[in-house]
Structure formats: structure tokens, C-alpha cells
Design a protein around this motif. Sequence first.
Motif, PDB file in Angstrom:
ATOM      1  N   ASP A   1      -7.963  -0.174   2.104  1.00  0.00           N
ATOM      2  CA  ASP A   1      -6.704  -0.729   1.620  1.00  0.00           C
ATOM      3  C   ASP A   1      -6.911  -2.116   1.013  1.00  0.00           C
ATOM      4  O   ASP A   1      -6.248  -2.488   0.034  1.00  0.00           O
TER       5      ASP A   1
ATOM      6  N   THR B   1       0.830  -1.206   0.000  1.00  0.00           N
ATOM      7  CA  THR B   1       0.000   0.000   0.000  1.00  0.00           C
ATOM      8  C   THR B   1       0.864   1.254   0.000  1.00  0.00           C
ATOM      9  O   THR B   1       0.509   2.260  -0.631  1.00  0.00           O
TER      10      THR B   1
ATOM     11  N   ASP C   1      -8.668  -3.226   7.203  1.00  0.00           N
ATOM     12  CA  ASP C   1      -8.857  -1.905   6.611  1.00  0.00           C
ATOM     13  C   ASP C   1      -9.559  -2.070   5.278  1.00  0.00           C
ATOM     14  O   ASP C   1      -8.932  -2.435   4.273  1.00  0.00           O
TER      15      ASP C   1
END
Length: 369
Positions: free
Chosen positions: A175, A142, A172
Motif C-alpha cells: 500500500d 487506498t 504495509d
Amino acid sequence: MSQSQSRSPISSQTGAPIALSARSPRVPVERLVAELVPPPRFDGVRFATYIPDPAQPSQREAVARLSAFAGQLGGAHASGRGRAGGLLPWRRPRRPAVADGPRGVYLDGGYGVGKTHLLASLWHAAPAPPALKAFGTFVELTHLVGALGFQQTVGALSGHQLLCIDEFELDDPGDTVLVSTLLTRLVEQGVALAATSNTLPGRLGEGRFAADDFLREIQGLAARFQTLRIDGEDYRHRGLPQAPSPHPEETVTRAAHTVPGAALDDFSALLEHLAQVHPSRYGALCDGLTAVCLTGVRPVPDQSTALRLVVLADRLYDREIPVLASGIPLDRLFGPEMLAGGYRKKYFRAISRLTALARDGAALTGRRR
């Protein structure tokens, strides 16, 4: 660029200890891409060096199945980049990375059963040259997208034979969707995938909890993955205490002045400094260190600070940098609310890794220049 080149020290220590809180490294994008290799801790691991627990037959089976997966990886195809030459225009691979069978493999298991060892062994066993295979954590991936942008990340990785993702995060949603979309694009370009994640300690008896979550989150890619369950207990804690006792502050300070290349930081000051450094640069923050000495360790005050500390713990563990600390024991860094919350998986991993580094750090108290 080799691993040693991409991780060269910012400076070497002479005299007083280094202070992490005084470092503000600047990391070029090319280094972020070049460092997508197994960390130094796993430079020498291979399938042959993994020692299965005799009481856990799934560990031996995982080695056999991963070896077979490595053997299915196809020949080299067009590279999206060169390690020494930076980012290059990408083009569609000429043939799939996997000749037959699933395009991806997911290692499902708890903490410390050797999933990262096996994932790094797969990377080493893949027949492509290092520039055509990548290895990184979910967080590093990420960070790469954040640094390069989505399309350029696709271009940088699409010519690879294999992408290994360690510690795939399921907590998350944003993400996870981003990485799932990225992986879909890479699979379309013929890239083979391998990933690990962690089952929470309290959920180990619930069968395929982590595997089901992983396959659900990667949505359209799920059918392309085979799941390998790896049972066992955390090898870092087999027969060992949960966390060593903290040292007196004077012992920590003396060690920092005695051990060449050691860093010495007040824990609160370090936490404040981490907020000023992007997590993608925490690896560079550790360049050249032989040890991290911390005084006044206390419970982490809030979740944002805790998540930054998790990233630093991962970078220290990757580089096998011992930790020597005064204050509270390291397994009390995160309070009960954090350990029961949505990011608890990350906090348990950080505790496991920092505890291992603290055991290594105990040896520093007897060293001299």
C-alpha cells in the motif's frame, strides 16, 4: 455535494435499537470521492482553535509554519471532478499549487498531540474551494484506489490544490508503494501535499523515527517535504484514566433502548459481520447513529478481525459516536502479541480513540427519551 448530503442517514430509528450487524450498505463511487473532506469531528477546527501546550513550544511553531504553508498555496486550477457533478476528465493544472518552497509538509509526532486538528485546519485555511482540495486517511485513499482504479484516482484528484493524508501508514509495503506512486503523479500535476503519521509510544524518545520512516517510504518525494515535529502527550489522556470500566450488560441494553438512534450489537456478532462488509463502507454503516452499544466485549481473536475493528473505530471517532460497552475494558481489546507486532501503531490509535468515545458513552446511562 456537501458533507451533510454525503453523510445522510440510511434510516432513522423508531422503536427498537439499530443493529449494525443487520446493515449492509451499498456506497456509490461518487460518495467515496465526495467524502474526502475533514470528518464531522473536525468541521469547526481552525488554527485559532488549536490550543498549544505551553510546555511544548514545537506545537506553537507548527501552527505558525502551517499557516505560512497555507499562505503559499496558489490559486485555483482545473478540477479533476466536481462534488455534485461526479468524475470529470482531468487535465494538467495551469500553475503549481505552491508558489514557493516545499510542495509538501509532514507532521511528525505521537498520539493525541493535535496533528489531525492541524491538518484539518490547513485544509480549511487553503484558499481553494472545497471541490479543489481533499482530506482523507491513508486507508481511505487506498480504498479509493481500489474502488476507482489507479488512473481514475489520479484523474479525480489531479486538479486539486491540496491533498491532506491523515495517519500515513508505514506498515504495509504494498500500500505504501501504491500511495507513494499516486502522490508522485499528483505532485507532477501541481497538487500540494500534507500528511501525518504516528510515532509509537515506545519510540517517542528516539527523535525522528517516524519522520525518517516516512521520508524513506515516499522515496522520490522526500525532498519535496518539510517536516514539522510536534511534541507532547496524548491530550485525550491528560489527567484522565486510561479507560473507563465496562458497564453491566443490562445497563448497556437499557441505554440502547432509551437513546434514540442508538445501535445495540453483540460484540462477537458484530466482528463476524464486519468481515462481510468492505471497509470502504464502514462510514455508511454508521449513518444516522447517535451511539454504539456493545455487549460481551472480549479480546479480538485474530489480526484480520483486529484490523477491521480499527477501521470501524476510526469511522466512529470521526463521527463522534459515543460507545457504551460491557465485557472487558476497551484498552484490553488487543493482546500483547498484537501490540508488539507490525500493526501495533494502528492498535494503539484504536485504543486511544475508543477510550475517548467510551468516556463520552458513560453519559448515555442517564439519558431518557
